[in-house]
Write a protein that holds these residues in place. Sequence first.
Motif, PDB file in Angstrom:
ATOM      1  N   PHE A  53      15.410   9.373  14.941  1.00 45.58           N
ATOM      2  CA  PHE A  53      15.114  10.019  16.227  1.00 45.58           C
ATOM      3  C   PHE A  53      15.897   9.355  17.354  1.00 45.58           C
ATOM      4  N   LEU A  54      15.968   8.034  17.344  1.00 45.69           N
ATOM      5  CA  LEU A  54      16.708   7.329  18.387  1.00 45.69           C
ATOM      6  C   LEU A  54      18.189   7.715  18.359  1.00 45.69           C
ATOM      7  N   CYS A  55      18.700   8.031  17.181  1.00 47.72           N
ATOM      8  CA  CYS A  55      20.082   8.515  17.086  1.00 47.72           C
ATOM      9  C   CYS A  55      20.206   9.916  17.688  1.00 47.72           C
ATOM     10  N   CYS A  56      19.141  10.706  17.599  1.00 45.61           N
ATOM     11  CA  CYS A  56      19.129  12.015  18.257  1.00 45.61           C
ATOM     12  C   CYS A  56      19.164  11.836  19.777  1.00 45.61           C
ATOM     13  N   VAL A  57      18.453  10.823  20.264  1.00 39.28           N
ATOM     14  CA  VAL A  57      18.487  10.505  21.692  1.00 39.28           C
ATOM     15  C   VAL A  57      19.904  10.129  22.090  1.00 39.28           C
ATOM     16  N   HIS A  58      20.551   9.312  21.282  1.00 35.93           N
ATOM     17  CA  HIS A  58      21.934   8.902  21.537  1.00 35.93           C
ATOM     18  C   HIS A  58      22.844  10.129  21.580  1.00 35.93           C
ATOM     19  N   GLU A  59      22.688  11.021  20.623  1.00 37.37           N
ATOM     20  CA  GLU A  59      23.516  12.227  20.549  1.00 37.37           C
ATOM     21  C   GLU A  59      23.328  13.092  21.790  1.00 37.37           C
ATOM     22  N   SER A  60      22.080  13.216  22.231  1.00 33.86           N
ATOM     23  CA  SER A  60      21.777  14.030  23.410  1.00 33.86           C
ATOM     24  C   SER A  60      22.364  13.416  24.677  1.00 33.86           C
ATOM     25  N   PHE A  61      22.178  12.123  24.863  1.00 36.65           N
ATOM     26  CA  PHE A  61      22.627  11.451  26.084  1.00 36.65           C
ATOM     27  C   PHE A  61      24.157  11.456  26.194  1.00 36.65           C
ATOM     28  N   TYR A  62      24.821  11.079  25.099  1.00 31.96           N
ATOM     29  CA  TYR A  62      26.263  10.933  25.180  1.00 31.96           C
ATOM     30  C   TYR A  62      27.004  12.244  24.947  1.00 31.96           C
ATOM     31  N   GLY A  63      26.316  13.217  24.362  1.00 30.60           N
ATOM     32  CA  GLY A  63      26.894  14.553  24.246  1.00 30.60           C
ATOM     33  C   GLY A  63      26.524  15.416  25.437  1.00 30.60           C
ATOM     34  N   PRO A  68      19.898   2.566  32.348  1.00 26.63           N
ATOM     35  CA  PRO A  68      19.155   2.692  33.586  1.00 26.63           C
ATOM     36  C   PRO A  68      20.097   2.627  34.785  1.00 26.63           C
ATOM     37  N   GLY A  69      19.799   3.447  35.797  1.00 24.61           N
ATOM     38  CA  GLY A  69      20.613   3.450  36.993  1.00 24.61           C
ATOM     39  C   GLY A  69      21.660   4.542  36.988  1.00 24.61           C
ATOM     40  N   TYR A  70      21.895   5.176  35.839  1.00 29.03           N
ATOM     41  CA  TYR A  70      22.873   6.240  35.744  1.00 29.03           C
ATOM     42  C   TYR A  70      22.165   7.582  35.702  1.00 29.03           C
ATOM     43  N   LYS A  71      22.783   8.568  36.280  1.00 31.12           N
ATOM     44  CA  LYS A  71      22.223   9.915  36.263  1.00 31.12           C
ATOM     45  C   LYS A  71      22.599  10.577  34.949  1.00 31.12           C
ATOM     46  N   ILE A  72      21.593  10.860  34.147  1.00 27.95           N
ATOM     47  CA  ILE A  72      21.836  11.468  32.848  1.00 27.95           C
ATOM     48  C   ILE A  72      21.770  12.979  32.994  1.00 27.95           C
ATOM     49  N   VAL A  73      22.824  13.663  32.611  1.00 27.89           N
ATOM     50  CA  VAL A  73      22.844  15.118  32.672  1.00 27.89           C
ATOM     51  C   VAL A  73      22.834  15.646  31.254  1.00 27.89           C
ATOM     52  N   GLU A  85      23.801  17.018  26.136  1.00 26.59           N
ATOM     53  CA  GLU A  85      23.209  18.294  25.745  1.00 26.59           C
ATOM     54  C   GLU A  85      21.730  18.104  25.431  1.00 26.59           C
ATOM     55  N   LEU A  86      20.932  19.096  25.789  1.00 28.52           N
ATOM     56  CA  LEU A  86      19.508  19.102  25.480  1.00 28.52           C
ATOM     57  C   LEU A  86      19.284  20.130  24.383  1.00 28.52           C
ATOM     58  N   PRO A  87      18.980  19.692  23.160  1.00 28.53           N
ATOM     59  CA  PRO A  87      18.813  20.647  22.068  1.00 28.53           C
ATOM     60  C   PRO A  87      17.589  21.531  22.286  1.00 28.53           C
ATOM     61  N   ILE A  88      17.579  22.670  21.633  1.00 29.03           N
ATOM     62  CA  ILE A  88      16.436  23.576  21.747  1.00 29.03           C
ATOM     63  C   ILE A  88      15.270  23.061  20.919  1.00 29.03           C
ATOM     64  N   ASN A  89      15.580  22.211  19.932  1.00 26.79           N
ATOM     65  CA  ASN A  89      14.527  21.593  19.121  1.00 26.79           C
ATOM     66  C   ASN A  89      15.117  20.438  18.321  1.00 26.79           C
ATOM     67  N   ILE A  90      14.231  19.556  17.851  1.00 26.14           N
ATOM     68  CA  ILE A  90      14.617  18.455  16.962  1.00 26.14           C
ATOM     69  C   ILE A  90      13.666  18.523  15.778  1.00 26.14           C
ATOM     70  N   VAL A  91      14.197  18.688  14.572  1.00 27.35           N
ATOM     71  CA  VAL A  91      13.331  18.892  13.415  1.00 27.35           C
ATOM     72  C   VAL A  91      13.633  17.892  12.303  1.00 27.35           C
ATOM     73  N   ASN A  92      12.592  17.555  11.580  1.00 29.12           N
ATOM     74  CA  ASN A  92      12.690  16.696  10.406  1.00 29.12           C
ATOM     75  C   ASN A  92      13.340  17.498   9.286  1.00 29.12           C
ATOM     76  N   ILE A  93      14.331  16.936   8.637  1.00 33.39           N
ATOM     77  CA  ILE A  93      15.058  17.657   7.597  1.00 33.39           C
ATOM     78  C   ILE A  93      14.146  18.099   6.449  1.00 33.39           C
TER      79      ILE A  93
END
Length: 261
Positions: A24-34, A2-7, A36-44
């Motif tokens: 899913f929370l790991c996908c959030v981590h991957e998106s925030f720290y990478g 919180p307080g940081y601008k997430i791009v 990048e906004l993926p085009i989709n997130i799917v269950n394997i």
Amino acid sequence: MPGYKIVALPTDVIYVYDGSLPGFLCCVHESFYGKELPINIVNISNHEPSLYEQKVVMTDEIKARAVRESIGKISPRVLEITDHVFLCHHANKELKLLKFLITAFRIGANAPLMLGEAEVADVLAMERHMMGERHLLLGFIRFKDYGDILSAVISPKNFVLPLLAEHFIGRYPNENFMIYDKTYKAALIYQDKKLEMTAVEEIDFKEEPEEEVYYQDLWKKFYKTIGIEERLNPRCRMSHMPKRYWANMTEMQEATVHNLS
């Protein structure tokens, strides 16, 4: 966070994860720290071949716990929405939930109030749908008494089973009971004051005791007797008691000719 601008820049990549909340929370981590906004997130277990790049996101409990703690720091309500919406049946729930969390980290604790934001409105609509189904099931679940345990079957659209436990434990604190979810192949079991939720492909229920069948018939006859035929309104009844729940409701089954001596 919180307080940081997430791009998170839109990318042509699909995240593939194991279908669990920590995953899913790991996908959030991957998106925030990478960033990048993926085009989709799917269950394997459901994903199909695609021309888009696919990135398998492995579940890491440490990362998942860190993300969960960060969400909780925004506000308890944002964390509650995350938990609720993840149980929803919506096909694109993961991507919509990710967009909501990006918005929540940007706006802060007031994010759930920003209904003008499409990302917020989408997840709140999904939550309302799911919580509405939970509310209906609290009244529509019908237990059968097998002597040593009360058992019920549900066929919901959303995975509401985890949200039913607290209500029925409070209602039947001294009983052993089980609720089987036919849609998601899972069972909620409360036995000897211990709660367990487990994956179950199918349950072969034993024959109902004679006394249970007798009381089921009494309930069916009571339901039919109190109805006023002249005021019968099938459409109104289905609006208050959707037909998809009828298969598991005792009073909607035909009564049997049965006497208890």
